[in-house]
Every structure is written in structure tokens, then in C-alpha cells.
Write an enzyme that holds these catalytic residues in place. Structure first.
Site, PDB file in Angstrom:
ATOM      1  N   GLY A 189       0.799  -1.208   0.000  1.00  0.00           N
ATOM      2  CA  GLY A 189       0.000   0.000   0.000  1.00  0.00           C
ATOM      3  C   GLY A 189       0.836   1.264   0.000  1.00  0.00           C
ATOM      4  O   GLY A 189       2.062   1.242  -0.016  1.00  0.00           O
TER       5      GLY A 189
ATOM      6  N   HIS B  21      -2.527   7.177  10.895  1.00  0.00           N
ATOM      7  CA  HIS B  21      -3.063   6.520  12.092  1.00  0.00           C
ATOM      8  C   HIS B  21      -3.132   7.557  13.195  1.00  0.00           C
ATOM      9  O   HIS B  21      -2.234   8.409  13.323  1.00  0.00           O
ATOM     10  CB  HIS B  21      -2.160   5.373  12.546  1.00  0.00           C
ATOM     11  CG  HIS B  21      -2.011   4.275  11.554  1.00  0.00           C
ATOM     12  ND1 HIS B  21      -3.088   3.699  10.909  1.00  0.00           N
ATOM     13  CD2 HIS B  21      -0.914   3.628  11.088  1.00  0.00           C
ATOM     14  CE1 HIS B  21      -2.650   2.750  10.095  1.00  0.00           C
ATOM     15  NE2 HIS B  21      -1.337   2.693  10.183  1.00  0.00           N
TER      16      HIS B  21
ATOM     17  N   ALA C  42      -8.684   0.974   5.982  1.00  0.00           N
ATOM     18  CA  ALA C  42      -7.503   0.724   5.152  1.00  0.00           C
ATOM     19  C   ALA C  42      -6.849  -0.581   5.575  1.00  0.00           C
ATOM     20  O   ALA C  42      -6.884  -0.952   6.758  1.00  0.00           O
ATOM     21  CB  ALA C  42      -6.507   1.873   5.288  1.00  0.00           C
TER      22      ALA C  42
ATOM     23  N   GLY D 261      -3.199  -2.963   4.941  1.00  0.00           N
ATOM     24  CA  GLY D 261      -1.856  -3.149   4.406  1.00  0.00           C
ATOM     25  C   GLY D 261      -1.166  -4.257   5.180  1.00  0.00           C
ATOM     26  O   GLY D 261      -1.104  -4.196   6.412  1.00  0.00           O
TER      27      GLY D 261
ATOM     28  N   GLY E  73      -1.800  -4.990   9.189  1.00  0.00           N
ATOM     29  CA  GLY E  73      -3.203  -5.383   9.223  1.00  0.00           C
ATOM     30  C   GLY E  73      -4.151  -4.307   8.737  1.00  0.00           C
ATOM     31  O   GLY E  73      -4.012  -3.799   7.624  1.00  0.00           O
TER      32      GLY E  73
ATOM     33  N   ALA F 150      -6.867  -0.725   9.571  1.00  0.00           N
ATOM     34  CA  ALA F 150      -7.108   0.495  10.336  1.00  0.00           C
ATOM     35  C   ALA F 150      -8.521   0.968  10.038  1.00  0.00           C
ATOM     36  O   ALA F 150      -8.815   1.401   8.920  1.00  0.00           O
ATOM     37  CB  ALA F 150      -6.085   1.568   9.969  1.00  0.00           C
TER      38      ALA F 150
ATOM     39  N   CYS G 239      -3.663   6.509   0.843  1.00  0.00           N
ATOM     40  CA  CYS G 239      -3.497   5.286   0.059  1.00  0.00           C
ATOM     41  C   CYS G 239      -3.223   5.570  -1.414  1.00  0.00           C
ATOM     42  O   CYS G 239      -3.412   4.703  -2.265  1.00  0.00           O
ATOM     43  CB  CYS G 239      -4.715   4.369   0.221  1.00  0.00           C
ATOM     44  SG  CYS G 239      -5.051   3.913   1.935  1.00  0.00           S
TER      45      CYS G 239
END
Length: 216
Positions: A71, A76, A140, A142, A153, A155, A171
Site C-alpha cells: 500500500g 493513524h 484501510a 496493508g 493489518g 485500520a 493510500c
């Protein structure tokens, strides 16, 4: 599958969690500990995956942490539920199937809250698609496979301040937006959402996990 619940400790520093994840990954890969779901809320941070392009970060003053997942760049921060499944993969290492399983777990979770979410052809993650509106990403994803064991993982935007996405092209997608559960009328804490997401993840990831008898 055991749970490493960092939500109970408040917001976490990205570098500290990354080190914790990598240590746990090594132990799971070596068969020294059980498959684990890490549940996290980060202090504000921007991370850039392997597909990040310079134009995805138009503001040169944005501090970005390069990371070894797929990605592009993402954000975050507070109000976002991040989940890292660290599992030893049984059989074929099908990254696409694994990503689809994570997506399905989130889609099923959101359905419990009355939110109709789905996939967008050619784009990873979970999306809200409405006629006459830009597609909006609510979750999202990734990931990385290493030593037959997963890392990174998903989000999920629960109560995230979406203004924090404005400093990047989330992204790497320019013709879409982002959205949170709160924006869609669902007011829940990260702990409440995590408690309902975990069973869906356990169900969707069961087919990837090494049977217990093989790890004994």
C-alpha cells in the site's frame, strides 16, 4: 487466538508498537507463542508502504515513517482502531485471499451497526459507496507475509478526525475520500468496536491458521 489489547493502555507510540509487533512476529513464526491479534490506538503518525509515490505526500513537512507493508501512505491516530493479526499461515500463502478475509470481517462488523459497506474493484480496503458521491474508504488494509507469518493489518476509522488525512493523498487514491463510523451515525468507543470485530476476524482467519495439533 490470543489478544494483545493495547487499547487498555491508551494511545501508543508507533515505534514502540512496531518493535513489539516484530518481536511477537518472530515468536509466532518460531512456534514459541500462539497466533495473536494486537489491538491498538496510535498517537498521530503517517506511515508509507511500498507503493508510496512522492506525489502522495504533497506537503514536504509531513513526517512520514517508511514501513514494510503493502500500500501507499496513510494516517493513524486517535479514534482509529488498528488491528495487527500475527498468525502463522497454514498451506498456500495467498495474500489476496488473506486481504479479502480481513475486508469481509470488517464488512460483517459494519453490517451489525446498520452500515452497508463493501469493496471497490481494483482497490484494497472497505468502502462506503453511494450513488452520486465519491467512494469513501472507512477501513484501510496493508499487510506483509514473512516466514509464513502475517504482519501489519487493518485500520478502521471509528471516531477519527478525518481532517488529519488532508495532508496526504490517503493510500495514493485521488478520486475518493475517507469516512468514519461516527460520520455515518454510529457513536461507539474503540473498545466496543474491537469487542465486536474480534469474533469476525477469528471466523474469517480460521482457514489460514496452522491447526493446533501441528503447533503442539
Amino acid at each position: 487466538m490470543q489478544i494483545d489489547n493495547l487499547l487498555s493502555e491508551g494511545r501508543s507510540d508507533y515505534a514502540a508498537v512496531d518493535a513489539r509487533q516484530r518481536n511477537l512476529h518472530e515468536r509466532v513464526a518460531a512456534g514459541e507463542t500462539a497466533d495473536t491479534l494486537m489491538l491498538i490506538e496510535f498517537d498521530p503518525v503517517y506511515t508509507a508502504g511500498s507503493r508510496t509515490k512522492p506525489e502522495d505526500i504533497p506537503d514536504a513537512n509531513v513526517p512520514v515513517v517508511p514501513i514494510d507493508r503493502g500500500g501507499s501512505v496513510t494516517y493513524h491516530g486517535p479514534g482509529q482502531l488498528v488491528v495487527y493479526p500475527i498468525i502463522k499461515v497454514h498451506g498456500r500463502q495467498d495474500v489476496v485471499a488473506y486481504v479479502r478475509a480481513l475486508e469481509q470481517a470488517v464488512i460483517d462488523l459494519l453490517a451489525e451497526y446498520g452500515i452497508a459497506a463493501g469493496r471497490v474493484e481494483g482497490r484494497t480496503g472497505v468502502w462506503i459507496v453511494r450513488p452520486g458521491q465519491f467512494d469513501r474508504k472507512i477501513c484501510a488494509i496493508g499487510v506483509r507475509f514473512s516466514s509464513r507469518t502475517t504482519m501489519h493489518g487493518l485500520a478502521l476509522n471509528v471516531t477519527t478526525d478525518l481532517g488529519d488525512f488532508d495532508r496526504i493523498v490517503p493510500c495514493g487514491i485521488r478520486d475518493a475520500g475517507v469516512v468514519s463510523m461516527r460520520d455515518l451515525g454510529v457513536e461507539q468507543t474503540l473498545e466496543e468496536v474491537a469487542a465486536r470485530l474480534v469474533p469476525h476476524l477469528e471466523q474469517q482467519l480460521a482457514r489460514f491458521r496452522v491447526p493446533v495439533e501441528e503447533t503442539a
